[in-house]
Design an enzyme around this catalytic site. Structure first.
Site, PDB file in Angstrom:
ATOM      1  N   CYS A  45       0.857  -1.195   0.000  1.00 49.39           N
ATOM      2  CA  CYS A  45       0.000   0.000   0.000  1.00 49.39           C
ATOM      3  C   CYS A  45       0.891   1.242   0.000  1.00 49.39           C
ATOM      4  O   CYS A  45       1.724   1.407   0.872  1.00 49.39           O
ATOM      5  CB  CYS A  45      -0.872  -0.025   1.253  1.00 49.39           C
ATOM      6  SG  CYS A  45      -1.722   1.519   1.589  1.00 49.39           S
ATOM      7  N   CYS A  47      -3.941   7.303  -1.563  1.00 53.56           N
ATOM      8  CA  CYS A  47      -5.225   7.378  -2.283  1.00 53.56           C
ATOM      9  C   CYS A  47      -6.356   7.933  -1.428  1.00 53.56           C
ATOM     10  O   CYS A  47      -7.313   8.492  -1.963  1.00 53.56           O
ATOM     11  CB  CYS A  47      -5.623   5.996  -2.777  1.00 53.56           C
ATOM     12  SG  CYS A  47      -4.265   5.064  -3.467  1.00 53.56           S
ATOM     13  N   THR A 100      -4.311   4.853   7.415  1.00 50.91           N
ATOM     14  CA  THR A 100      -3.290   4.520   6.422  1.00 50.91           C
ATOM     15  C   THR A 100      -2.388   5.724   6.151  1.00 50.91           C
ATOM     16  O   THR A 100      -2.861   6.792   5.780  1.00 50.91           O
ATOM     17  CB  THR A 100      -3.986   4.101   5.109  1.00 50.91           C
ATOM     18  OG1 THR A 100      -4.832   2.998   5.383  1.00 50.91           O
ATOM     19  CG2 THR A 100      -2.977   3.720   4.048  1.00 50.91           C
ATOM     20  N   GLU A 152      -0.253   1.706   9.137  1.00 47.05           N
ATOM     21  CA  GLU A 152      -1.561   1.914   9.760  1.00 47.05           C
ATOM     22  C   GLU A 152      -1.322   2.345  11.201  1.00 47.05           C
ATOM     23  O   GLU A 152      -0.495   1.750  11.895  1.00 47.05           O
ATOM     24  CB  GLU A 152      -2.397   0.620   9.750  1.00 47.05           C
ATOM     25  CG  GLU A 152      -2.583  -0.010   8.382  1.00 47.05           C
ATOM     26  CD  GLU A 152      -3.451   0.790   7.430  1.00 47.05           C
ATOM     27  OE1 GLU A 152      -4.248   1.624   7.913  1.00 47.05           O
ATOM     28  OE2 GLU A 152      -3.308   0.610   6.206  1.00 47.05           O
ATOM     29  N   HIS A 167     -13.220   5.440  -3.419  1.00 48.31           N
ATOM     30  CA  HIS A 167     -12.171   4.645  -2.781  1.00 48.31           C
ATOM     31  C   HIS A 167     -12.313   3.155  -3.096  1.00 48.31           C
ATOM     32  O   HIS A 167     -11.312   2.440  -3.168  1.00 48.31           O
ATOM     33  CB  HIS A 167     -12.198   4.888  -1.269  1.00 48.31           C
ATOM     34  CG  HIS A 167     -10.899   4.566  -0.609  1.00 48.31           C
ATOM     35  ND1 HIS A 167      -9.687   4.929  -1.130  1.00 48.31           N
ATOM     36  CD2 HIS A 167     -10.621   3.896   0.541  1.00 48.31           C
ATOM     37  CE1 HIS A 167      -8.724   4.491  -0.341  1.00 48.31           C
ATOM     38  NE2 HIS A 167      -9.259   3.858   0.678  1.00 48.31           N
ATOM     39  N   TYR A 217      -9.194   0.436  -5.120  1.00 47.88           N
ATOM     40  CA  TYR A 217      -8.583  -0.845  -4.734  1.00 47.88           C
ATOM     41  C   TYR A 217      -8.066  -1.644  -5.917  1.00 47.88           C
ATOM     42  O   TYR A 217      -7.517  -2.747  -5.759  1.00 47.88           O
ATOM     43  CB  TYR A 217      -9.522  -1.644  -3.814  1.00 47.88           C
ATOM     44  CG  TYR A 217      -9.249  -1.265  -2.371  1.00 47.88           C
ATOM     45  CD1 TYR A 217      -9.526   0.024  -1.925  1.00 47.88           C
ATOM     46  CD2 TYR A 217      -8.643  -2.138  -1.493  1.00 47.88           C
ATOM     47  CE1 TYR A 217      -9.217   0.411  -0.634  1.00 47.88           C
ATOM     48  CE2 TYR A 217      -8.333  -1.762  -0.197  1.00 47.88           C
ATOM     49  CZ  TYR A 217      -8.617  -0.491   0.224  1.00 47.88           C
ATOM     50  OH  TYR A 217      -8.297  -0.114   1.500  1.00 47.88           O
ATOM     51  N   CYS A 259      -5.499  -0.780  -6.910  1.00 50.91           N
ATOM     52  CA  CYS A 259      -4.106  -0.851  -6.435  1.00 50.91           C
ATOM     53  C   CYS A 259      -3.674  -2.290  -6.212  1.00 50.91           C
ATOM     54  O   CYS A 259      -2.530  -2.658  -6.459  1.00 50.91           O
ATOM     55  CB  CYS A 259      -3.940  -0.050  -5.154  1.00 50.91           C
ATOM     56  SG  CYS A 259      -4.818  -0.764  -3.728  1.00 50.91           S
ATOM     57  N   GLU A 289      -6.067  -5.709   4.595  1.00 46.93           N
ATOM     58  CA  GLU A 289      -6.553  -4.402   4.162  1.00 46.93           C
ATOM     59  C   GLU A 289      -7.510  -4.552   2.982  1.00 46.93           C
ATOM     60  O   GLU A 289      -8.461  -3.789   2.830  1.00 46.93           O
ATOM     61  CB  GLU A 289      -5.393  -3.487   3.792  1.00 46.93           C
ATOM     62  CG  GLU A 289      -5.865  -2.067   3.538  1.00 46.93           C
ATOM     63  CD  GLU A 289      -4.751  -1.155   3.088  1.00 46.93           C
ATOM     64  OE1 GLU A 289      -3.951  -1.574   2.235  1.00 46.93           O
ATOM     65  OE2 GLU A 289      -4.691  -0.018   3.574  1.00 46.93           O
TER      66      GLU A 289
HETATM   67 FE1  SF4 Z   1      -3.325   1.790  -0.042  1.00 43.66          FE
HETATM   68 FE2  SF4 Z   1      -4.714   0.784  -2.075  1.00 43.66          FE
HETATM   69 FE3  SF4 Z   1      -5.907   2.288  -0.186  1.00 43.66          FE
HETATM   70 FE4  SF4 Z   1      -4.232   3.338  -2.020  1.00 43.66          FE
HETATM   71  S1  SF4 Z   1      -6.266   2.378  -2.395  1.00 43.66           S
HETATM   72  S2  SF4 Z   1      -4.298   3.817   0.152  1.00 43.66           S
HETATM   73  S3  SF4 Z   1      -2.701   1.734  -2.166  1.00 43.66           S
HETATM   74  S4  SF4 Z   1      -4.984   0.250   0.074  1.00 43.66           S
HETATM   75 FE    FE Z   2      -6.712   1.331   2.445  1.00 43.15          FE
END
Ligand code: SF4
Ligand code: FE
Length: 488
Positions: free
Chosen positions: A103, A107, A194, A260, A295, A299, A301, A449
């Site tokens: 992570c 974001c 985060t 975190e 958001h 994810y 990501c 997460e």
């Molecule tokens: Fe982390 Fe993914 Fe959340 Fe971005 S979207 S803060 S990389 S968990």
């Molecule tokens: Fe997150």
């Protein structure tokens, strides 16, 4: 805080900007003197630094032209006004997942700005408040300085069956405890924050639908991370103390990790110019839903992290000498297909964006929720398949110290050799990476997460049920079944 006159231009400058802030941070029951130099914290800082270096290396991917500064700004600070802007966020997130394997923490602030852009505009339209102008002024300032803004939404929540004002302890949700013409003071705590220590600013937001008696809980505002009254307690993560080992062999991913922490707010001041909602309880649910809409498709990501895990699984199969077996190839296909399914739903959510009154665009809510809901299970399946391909050695490997031992080390290298084309050390490194991502430090980001970040699975199921429009679907079925003849 960084020199207010000097924008941050790369990852190294970003890392330096975090020094000497005097933050009150606890880890293992001790105050951390300088988080930047702490071996457990530093890998999380390195991950955020990648968001700066990617912007410098690939500006088309990781920057966008701001209408407020007229210049290119980091895409994490840009408000999306087209479907392509949202799609580019997702492409950038996948790339950063590939580069860090974890992570990269930036974001939440991006999604908060995007949600607040339209929500403040709509609050102002109803109440004549100045929130949108204030937000744009704040956004312009952080764009100019290229700062990291963390979004702080999740309250500790206390008794889940009670509204904020009904809690036995009123601090279970962040609330205004006093106010003056200059601003407000807030007390409470935010959990699972985060990248909060790695940010320059925090934007606090309510986490739940609020009623008329919850007015003091309807607060949105920006607070410097080093504001007086803030205490951070760093979350303990699986295998985190391996970061303090002198040899990087046992770490799997020595450079990068997530972060975190629990933030406690004790009478923390928010000046009036940094307040973007104050008491407009009827807009809290809209803010939470829009934020989660952005958001949940962020994810994507995890598909970049999935790319790393698929690569590790393919490479360990090679190192084990089984790369060409048909079941191995099929497992890699399964991992790829699942990973791309997540990517597809996230990208589709962005592509099907709709405009809001402020000019910001909102992703498709159903597909954003479906994306995140896939993420609550797909990484676990990928983790299982990667462990399957790794073999039992992934949990029985000797430590780096054994490999370094003059007597036992050479014997370990002999007996733990697989495919002769791959060195034993490289095989061990791949196994440690799979361990790191599926049960070590970065399993926090890749697995748990994925389960709970941006809302636990049930939160998405509620939204999916709301959007399912079963009446319309029943009508379609009834028509074809000959029950509703002649009706359209
Ligand atoms: Fe982390 Fe993914 Fe959340 Fe971005 S979207 S803060 S990389 S968990
Ligand atoms: Fe997150």
């Amino acid at each position: 805080m960084p020199d207010p006159m000097t924008p941050i231009t790369n990852g190294q400058e970003y890392i330096e900007s975090l020094r000497n802030r005097g933050l009150v941070v606890y880890l293992f029951g001790q105050r951390v003197a300088e988080p930047v130099d702490h071996p457990i914290i530093r890998p999380s800082i390195n991950a955020v630094a990648e968001t700066y270096d990617l912007a410098a290396a690939d500006p088309d991917l990781a920057t966008a032209v701001s209408p407020y500064t007229g210049t290119r700004v980091n895409r994490f600070l840009h408000v999306a006004t087209s479907a392509n802007d949202l799609v580019m966020q997702n492409r950038m997130q996948r790339r950063l997942g590939q580069l860090t394997g974890t992570c990269f923490q930036r974001c939440v602030g991006m999604d908060a700005f995007n949600a607040l852009h339209s929500v403040t505009h709509e609050i102002d339209a109803r109440h004549g408040t100045p929130y949108h102008r204030r937000l744009i002024e704040f956004l312009t300032q952080v764009q100019r300085m290229n700062l990291v803004v963390g979004g702080a939404m999740t309250d500790v929540k206390g008794d889940r069956s009670r509204a904020p004002h009904e809690q036995a302890d009123p601090d279970m949700y962040l609330r205004i405890v006093r106010r003056s013409d200059a601003g407000v003071w807030v007390t409470g705590a935010k959990a699972h924050q985060t990248g909060c220590l790695n940010s320059h600013w925090l934007v606090v937001m309510p986490t739940i639908r609020l009623g008329p008696k919850d007015r003091d809980y309807a607060i949105v505002g920006a607070i410097p991370v080093d504001a007086p009254g803030l205490t951070y307690v760093y979350g303990r993560q699986s295998c985190d103390t391996r970061s303090a080992e002198p040899d990087d062999l046992d770490q799997g991913n020595a450079r990068f990790a997530g972060q975190e922490a629990l933030i406690m707010f004790d009478d923390v001041f928010i000046p009036a110019e940094r307040i973007f909602m104050d008491g407009e309880v009827e807009f809290a649910a809209m803010l939470v839903e829009r934020f989660t809409c952005y958001h949940r498709r962020s994810y994507v990501c995890k598909t970049g992290v999935g790319d790393v895990l698929i690569g590790a699984a393919a490479a360990i199969a090679e190192a084990n000498g089984i790369a060409t077996a048909s079941h191995v190839r099929d497992k890699l296909v399964e991992m790829t297909y699942l990973n791309e399914t997540v990517f597809g739903t996230g990208m589709a959510a962005s592509q099907l964006a709709t405009p809001t009154a402020s000019g910001a665009v909102l992703p498709d809510d159903m597909l954003a929720n479906v994306c995140k809901h896939h993420v609550t299970s797909v990484p676990y399946v990928l983790g299982r398949l990667a462990q399957d391909l790794a073999g039992g050695l992934v949990v029985t490997l000797p430590s780096a110290r054994d490999f370094a031992h003059p007597e036992v080390g050479p014997k370990l290298r002999k007996y733990l050799q697989g495919n002769p084309a791959v060195s034993t050390e490289d095989r061990v490194r791949l196994l440690r990476l799979i361990e790191n991502m599926t049960m070590g430090r970065n399993a926090v980001g890749y697995l748990t997460e994925s389960m709970h970040g941006a809302g636990s699975p049930q939160a998405q199921r509620i939204q999916i049920e709301r959007g399912a429009d079963l009446d319309h679907k029943k009508s379609l079925a009834r028509k074809l079944a000959g029950i509703e003849r002649g009706k359209e």
